[in-house]
Write an enzyme that holds these catalytic residues in place. Structure first.
Site, PDB file in Angstrom:
ATOM      1  N   ASP A  74       0.825  -1.211   0.000  1.00 61.16           N
ATOM      2  CA  ASP A  74       0.000   0.000   0.000  1.00 61.16           C
ATOM      3  C   ASP A  74       0.860   1.263   0.000  1.00 61.16           C
ATOM      4  O   ASP A  74       2.028   1.244   0.383  1.00 61.16           O
ATOM      5  CB  ASP A  74      -0.934   0.009   1.215  1.00 61.16           C
ATOM      6  N   GLU A  75       0.248   2.350  -0.416  1.00 57.63           N
ATOM      7  CA  GLU A  75       0.779   3.714  -0.270  1.00 57.63           C
ATOM      8  C   GLU A  75       2.237   3.846  -0.724  1.00 57.63           C
ATOM      9  O   GLU A  75       3.069   4.413  -0.018  1.00 57.63           O
ATOM     10  CB  GLU A  75       0.643   4.171   1.183  1.00 57.63           C
ATOM     11  N   VAL A  76       2.555   3.350  -1.907  1.00 57.85           N
ATOM     12  CA  VAL A  76       3.913   3.484  -2.427  1.00 57.85           C
ATOM     13  C   VAL A  76       4.043   4.859  -3.093  1.00 57.85           C
ATOM     14  O   VAL A  76       3.334   5.171  -4.048  1.00 57.85           O
ATOM     15  CB  VAL A  76       4.239   2.364  -3.429  1.00 57.85           C
TER      16      VAL A  76
END
Length: 533
Positions: free
Chosen positions: A336-338
């Site tokens: 997530d959230e790269v």
């Protein structure tokens, strides 16, 4: 006269607010069973004469005996508390022998388990947790197909017992019960604030009291790496908040896994990649991408570097260890959230993308995740991923669990299940999203199947998780932040879809929160002013 009227009016207002905001029920079960019939007939339960009675030839005697000990201790502790209160206050001893509804003293609960089991049995995906419980004039019997169903039934039996004047009593009751969803999880982040093992064990107790069956352990993140690796001990030596006092030793991990196992709770570890990995870089900066400004390194590091074979070699070695430590069939690999900013700035990454015909940074993330997925496939491990991995188009087998968390989540859950993938839902159950006062109503009124999809799609939603991220909580306040708010999620995942009346749930949760307090769980009051006996 006018002043007198004002005074009388004030008196009426005060008297209308007298007493607790919500009066607790007595002997009601949380989460609510699928089918339950209860009468006014009752037994008295005396801890010094009551016993659990298991099958003589069961294959997992230690596992069952351990549960018997736990639940007998809970009954005995409740009895001791009642005795102390009776000694301190004015006695109101009821003439029990004159009550026609009294069935006598309940001497035992007979427990029957039909399937074979072993003392080293592990809870796993899709376990049968059904049970039936009967308390009538002939006595009390709990029947289950599996040991895990028996554990759920023992929890229900313990909740049916309540205090009435100077005794513990249990009403004649018939229950047929089973979970609505097979995956009922609680996520706990131990990276933003380190949480000691005793807090994790308390959390597992709270989970058992609410029939959760998956502990999602978010072990590492940007802020710290508290997992003490045998292969790479330097990860925690340099990446933890403290190399000794803020790490989980191998013995700590084993203790948590075993404590959860005997309560029918799976432990699924999460090592988030390729983002949320700054703490890895404290000991191994070469794993992370060098960020550039004006064509020069700027001293910052970004997500893992997907262009290096050595990155995947390192992950393979670490994850091989982790899969061996955690016995569950599933592993949460994050995704997530790269933040693509650092990748965009790095000329080596640009060259790598050109050489490999990767035209977008979503595609670069997919390249990374695909390598990690392939590694886990070789280790015969299945995996959960945060929803971004699916949304960005990574090729995933249908055994993958896609963890939906952003926004309302229903459109994503529709797309996940339409693609034939399993879904786990958390969007509306983020416990770190705080409101003032008693804010569990929003969790209770969330229906995970409230999306436009076919019946076959909705069967692919395995359940959900309540998530506690720990940016703003630590060992001193995490328990009242989780409980009893997570209880709302527990009931949505266990009980029938028709169990959705918040007003009817309030008195039961009032009782259950007090019950958890009695059992040592620091659950906050769920409904405003009130008291626990």
């Amino acid at each position: 006269m006018f002043k007198l009227l004002i005074a009388l009016s004030a008196l009426v207002v005060i008297s209308s607010a007298y007493g607790p905001a919500v009066r607790a029920t007595k002997g009601e079960v949380w989460p609510k069973p699928q089918q339950e019939e209860k009468t006014s007939d009752y037994f008295i339960v005396r801890d010094y004469t009551f016993r659990f009675q298991g099958p003589a030839d069961i294959g997992c005697p230690s596992l069952l005996d351990d549960a018997f000990t736990r639940y007998w201790s809970l009954i005995a502790a409740t009895s001791a508390s009642l005795e102390r209160r009776v000694r301190r206050g004015k006695k109101h001893t009821k003439l029990w022998h004159l009550d026609e509804s009294l069935l006598g003293n309940l001497k035992s609960l007979k427990v029957e388990v039909s399937d074979e089991c072993t003392d080293d049995a592990l809870p796993d995906f899709g376990d049968n947790e059904n049970y039936t419980l009967t308390v009538n004039a002939d006595g009390a019997t709990l029947s289950a197909q599996t040991i895990w169903g028996a554990l759920r039934g023992l929890e229900t039996f313990s909740q049916l017992i309540y205090q009435e004047q100077d005794a513990l009593v249990i009403n004649a009751t018939t229950i047929t019960d089973f979970p609505r969803f097979s995956f009922r999880g609680l996520h706990l982040d131990t990276s933003r604030h380190f949480l000691p093992v005793n807090i994790i064990l308390q959390t597992l107790d709270g989970m058992a009291y609410n029939k959760f069956n998956v502990f999602h352990w978010h072990l590492t993140d940007d802020q710290s790496f508290p997992y003490k690796s045998r292969v790479y001990p330097e990860l925690s030596e340099k990446g933890a908040y403290h190399p000794v006092s803020k790490v989980f030793e191998p013995s700590d991990i084993a203790k948590v896994i075993e404590y959860a196992r005997v309560r029918g709770i799976r432990v699924i570890p999460e090592f988030d990649t390729p983002g949320h990995t700054s703490s890895w870089g404290a000991s191994h900066p070469e794993l992370l991408t060098t960020c550039y400004s004006n064509n020069q390194p700027n001293g910052n590091l970004g997500p893992m570097d997907p262009s290096k074979d050595t990155t995947y070699d390192f992950i393979n070695n670490l994850f091989t260890e982790v899969v061996g430590v955690f016995p569950d069939s599933y592993f949460h690999i994050g995704g997530d959230e790269v933040d693509f900013t650092c990748w965009q700035s790095n000329p080596d990454i640009t060259t790598f993308m050109s050489d490999n015909n990767i035209s977008s940074y979503e595609g670069l993330e997919n390249y990374f995740i695909q390598h990690v997925v392939d590694l886990l496939d070789k280790l015969n491990s299945k995996y959960l991923v945060w929803e971004e991995v699916f949304v960005n188009g990574v090729t995933l087998p249908n055994t993958t669990l896609v963890h939906v968390w952003r926004g309302e989540g229903f459109d994503t859950l529709r797309d996940v299940t339409k693609a034939g993938k399993y879904g786990v839902f958390s969007s509306c159950w983020y416990l770190d999203h705080l409101s003032s006062g008693s804010d569990w109503q929003k969790f209770y009124e969330c229906e995970p199947l409230n999306f436009d999809g076919t019946d076959e799609q909705k069967k692919l939603v395995l359940g959900g998780e309540a998530c506690m991220w720990t940016e703003s909580v630590n060992e001193y306040n995490v328990m009242p932040r989780v409980w009893p708010r997570a209880c709302a999620t527990a009931e949505k995942l266990w009980s029938a879809e028709s169990v959705n009346d918040f007003g009817a749930a309030r008195p039961r949760l009032e009782e259950h929160a007090c019950r958890m307090n009695m059992r040592g769980i620091a659950a906050q009051p769920p409904n405003g002013p009130g008291f626990c006996l």
